[in-house]
Design a protein around this motif. Structure first.
Motif, mmCIF file in Angstrom:
data_model
loop_
_atom_site.group_PDB
_atom_site.id
_atom_site.type_symbol
_atom_site.label_atom_id
_atom_site.label_comp_id
_atom_site.label_asym_id
_atom_site.label_seq_id
_atom_site.Cartn_x
_atom_site.Cartn_y
_atom_site.Cartn_z
ATOM 1 N N GLY A 106 0.812 -1.209 0.000
ATOM 2 C CA GLY A 106 0.000 0.000 0.000
ATOM 3 C C GLY A 106 0.842 1.253 0.000
ATOM 4 O O GLY A 106 0.344 2.346 -0.330
ATOM 5 N N THR A 107 2.122 1.104 0.370
ATOM 6 C CA THR A 107 3.040 2.237 0.305
ATOM 7 C C THR A 107 3.286 2.589 -1.161
ATOM 8 O O THR A 107 3.588 1.706 -1.960
ATOM 9 C CB THR A 107 4.379 1.890 0.980
ATOM 10 O OG1 THR A 107 4.148 1.521 2.337
ATOM 11 C CG2 THR A 107 5.338 3.072 0.921
ATOM 12 N N GLU A 112 8.600 4.556 -1.493
ATOM 13 C CA GLU A 112 9.582 3.550 -1.079
ATOM 14 C C GLU A 112 10.906 3.758 -1.802
ATOM 15 O O GLU A 112 11.983 3.582 -1.215
ATOM 16 C CB GLU A 112 9.032 2.139 -1.358
ATOM 17 C CG GLU A 112 9.942 1.001 -0.923
ATOM 18 C CD GLU A 112 10.061 0.859 0.587
ATOM 19 O OE1 GLU A 112 10.548 -0.192 1.038
ATOM 20 O OE2 GLU A 112 9.685 1.797 1.329
ATOM 21 N N LEU A 113 10.818 4.146 -3.050
ATOM 22 C CA LEU A 113 12.019 4.429 -3.830
ATOM 23 C C LEU A 113 12.830 5.541 -3.166
ATOM 24 O O LEU A 113 14.051 5.421 -2.979
ATOM 25 C CB LEU A 113 11.631 4.831 -5.249
ATOM 26 C CG LEU A 113 12.752 5.011 -6.268
ATOM 27 C CD1 LEU A 113 13.416 3.689 -6.583
ATOM 28 C CD2 LEU A 113 12.189 5.626 -7.550
ATOM 29 N N GLU A 114 12.158 6.599 -2.771
ATOM 30 C CA GLU A 114 12.834 7.726 -2.137
ATOM 31 C C GLU A 114 13.434 7.320 -0.787
ATOM 32 O O GLU A 114 14.570 7.703 -0.447
ATOM 33 C CB GLU A 114 11.847 8.874 -1.942
ATOM 34 C CG GLU A 114 12.468 10.118 -1.323
ATOM 35 C CD GLU A 114 11.468 11.253 -1.195
ATOM 36 O OE1 GLU A 114 11.789 12.229 -0.486
ATOM 37 O OE2 GLU A 114 10.372 11.162 -1.790
ATOM 38 N N GLU A 141 6.938 -8.339 -1.337
ATOM 39 C CA GLU A 141 6.197 -9.587 -1.532
ATOM 40 C C GLU A 141 6.116 -9.930 -3.013
ATOM 41 O O GLU A 141 6.047 -11.114 -3.381
ATOM 42 C CB GLU A 141 4.794 -9.447 -0.947
ATOM 43 C CG GLU A 141 3.913 -10.672 -1.145
ATOM 44 C CD GLU A 141 2.536 -10.498 -0.539
ATOM 45 O OE1 GLU A 141 2.396 -10.699 0.681
ATOM 46 O OE2 GLU A 141 1.602 -10.129 -1.273
ATOM 47 N N ASN A 142 6.136 -8.927 -3.869
ATOM 48 C CA ASN A 142 6.142 -9.126 -5.318
ATOM 49 C C ASN A 142 7.584 -9.044 -5.815
ATOM 50 O O ASN A 142 8.197 -7.982 -5.776
ATOM 51 C CB ASN A 142 5.302 -8.043 -5.992
ATOM 52 C CG ASN A 142 5.154 -8.278 -7.489
ATOM 53 O OD1 ASN A 142 6.044 -8.811 -8.141
ATOM 54 N ND2 ASN A 142 4.025 -7.864 -8.042
#
Length: 249
Positions: A106-107, A112-114, A141-142
Motif C-alpha cells: 500500500g506504500t 519507497e524508492l525515495e 512480496e512481489n
C-alpha cells in the motif's frame, strides 16, 4: 558460500550468550538481530552501549558476525537514527551486510524508492551492502516490484527469504529474477500453511537454491533463522539445519 545462524534463534539470550550458544552448535558465522523486544542489540541501547557491542563483535573468537538484521518498522520515528548507528557499528566491526524490512503493501512505489535511496546513500558512505528482505505483506512480496526498486537504486541488494514466497500463497512465487541481486539469505523449512515447520517436513528446495546462488556467483551466508516452536528441540533443529546446508556446499 558458508553456513550461518541468526542470533534471533535464541531471543532470550544476550549478544555474547547467543554467540556462545551458536558456536557450541558448531556455527562459525552469525547474523545479529537488532530489535527492541527480541533482538540481541536493542535500538534503545545502541548509542550508549555502542563501544560494548563493538568489543563483543570484534573479540568473538569462536564465531564471526557477518551481517546485521535491522528488525524494526521502517515507519518507526527513530528508524533513520538507528539505521545510521547500525551502519557505524557494521563499519567498526567489518560487517558487510545490513538487512532491513521493506515498507508495507500500500506504500506508494515512489515513496519507497525515495526512502531506500536515502538509506543507500548512508550505506555506501559506510561501506556496507543495504539488503531489503523479501517479505510477505510488504512491497517486496512481489519479486518484480523488488527487482524494479533494485534497478532504480544502484547498489541496492536483496535479502532472500524463500519462506515468504511460499507461506500464505496458493502457489509459490517465482523469485528467480532476484537471484543475481542476493547479498544475504535467511532460511527455515516452510509449507504453504505454516511459516516454520520441523526441518525436513517443509517444501523449501534447498538444493535448487544453492545451485542457483552458486551459478550467480553468490559467496556469502546461508543463514538459519529458526524461531523456538512448541514440542520441538531448538538445539536439534539448528544442528539438523547446519548439517543439511553443509551437505549441499
Amino acid at each position: 558460500m558458508y553456513v550461518a545462524a541468526s542470533t534471533g534463534c535464541f531471543p532470550e539470550l544476550n549478544l555474547q550468550e547467543s554467540f556462545d550458544k551458536l558456536a557450541d552448535l558448531e556455527y562459525t558465522t552469525t547474523e545479529v538481530v537488532v530489535n527492541e523486544e527480541h533482538g540481541q542489540i536493542r535500538p534503545s541501547e545502541l548509542a550508549r552501549s555502542f563501544d560494548s557491542f563493538v568489543q563483543i563483535c570484534r573479540t568473538s573468537r569462536r564465531i564471526t558476525p557477518t551481517s546485521f538484521f535491522l528488525d524494526i518498522d521502517p515507519n518507526d520515528e527513530n528508524f533513520q537514527e538507528t539505521f545510521s548507528l547500525c551502519g557505524q557499528l557494521a563499519k567498526a566491526t567489518n560487517i558487510v551486510v545490513l538487512a532491513v524490512h521493506a515498507s508495507k503493501i500500500g506504500t506508494p512505489f515512489n515513496g519507497e524508492l525515495e526512502r531506500l535511496q536515502k538509506l543507500i546513500q548512508t550505506s555506501i558512505l559506510q561501506g556496507i551492502h543495504l539488503s531489503v528482505l523479501t517479505e510477505r505483506g510488504t512491497i517486496s512480496e512481489n519479486p518484480e516490484t523488488l527487482l524494479s526498486l533494485c534497478r532504480n537504486i544502484p547498489g541496492l541488494t536483496v535479502c532472500l527469504d524463500p519462506s515468504h514466497y511460499i507461506f500464505g500463497h496458493p502457489k509459490a512465487k517465482d523469485y528467480d529474477c532476484l537471484i543475481d541481486l542476493v547479498s544475504h539469505v535467511r532460511l527455515r523449512d516452510t509449507t504453504k500453511d505454516n511459516f516454520q515447520v520441523q526441518i525436513g517436513q517443509g517444501i523449501i528446495e534447498y538444493g535448487r537454491l544453492v545451485i542457483q546462488l552458486s551459478k550467480a556467483g553468490y559467496n556469502r551466508s546461508l543463514c538459519a533463522d529458526l524461531k523456538p516452536l512448541p514440542n520441538l528441540d531448538p538445539i536439534a533443529e539448528l544442528r539438523k539445519m547446519r548439517l543439511l546446508l553443509e551437505s549441499l556446499l
